[in-house]
Design a protein around this motif. Structure first.
Motif, PDB file in Angstrom:
ATOM      1  N   VAL A   1     -49.457  20.680 -22.791  1.00 23.56           N
ATOM      2  CA  VAL A   1     -50.731  21.113 -22.177  1.00 23.56           C
ATOM      3  C   VAL A   1     -51.777  21.626 -23.165  1.00 23.56           C
ATOM      4  N   ASN A   2     -51.331  21.795 -24.128  1.00 21.88           N
ATOM      5  CA  ASN A   2     -52.252  22.430 -25.101  1.00 21.88           C
ATOM      6  C   ASN A   2     -52.681  21.242 -25.904  1.00 21.88           C
ATOM      7  N   LEU A   3     -52.357  20.131 -25.973  1.00 23.64           N
ATOM      8  CA  LEU A   3     -52.944  19.005 -26.645  1.00 23.64           C
ATOM      9  C   LEU A   3     -53.596  17.923 -25.965  1.00 23.64           C
ATOM     10  N   ILE A   4     -54.936  17.886 -25.769  1.00 27.04           N
ATOM     11  CA  ILE A   4     -55.593  16.875 -25.086  1.00 27.04           C
ATOM     12  C   ILE A   4     -56.853  16.511 -26.206  1.00 27.04           C
ATOM     13  N   PHE A   5     -57.568  15.543 -26.147  1.00 24.38           N
ATOM     14  CA  PHE A   5     -58.519  15.258 -27.090  1.00 24.38           C
ATOM     15  C   PHE A   5     -59.840  14.831 -26.410  1.00 24.38           C
TER      16      PHE A   5
END
Length: 70
Positions: free
Chosen positions: A56-60
């Motif tokens: 959930v902490n890794l979107i671009f």
């Protein structure tokens, strides 16, 4: 419930998809939590609609996120 009256919102980050769901394009400074809060959607529903998001902490920036029809 997320409803969209037009095909694209005014800032061009949210588009309607067939079936009443939507698609959001991640912008600088966004987090999955901030997107969920902005669109009034439980974060669990957002994750359920996007099984490819494992962290959930890794979107671009530029990533397309499906917005469920809740």
């Amino acid at each position: 419930m997320a409803t969209f009256n037009s095909s694209v919102d005014t800032d061009n980050t949210l588009a309607s998809l067939p079936g009443g769901s939507g698609q959001y394009i991640v912008q600088p400074g966004d987090s999955l939590r901030s997107i969920a809060e902005r669109l009034h959607i439980p974060i669990g529903d957002l994750l359920g609609a996007n099984p490819s998001i494992y962290n959930v902490n890794l979107i671009f920036v530029g990533q397309s996120i499906k917005i469920p029809n809740t």
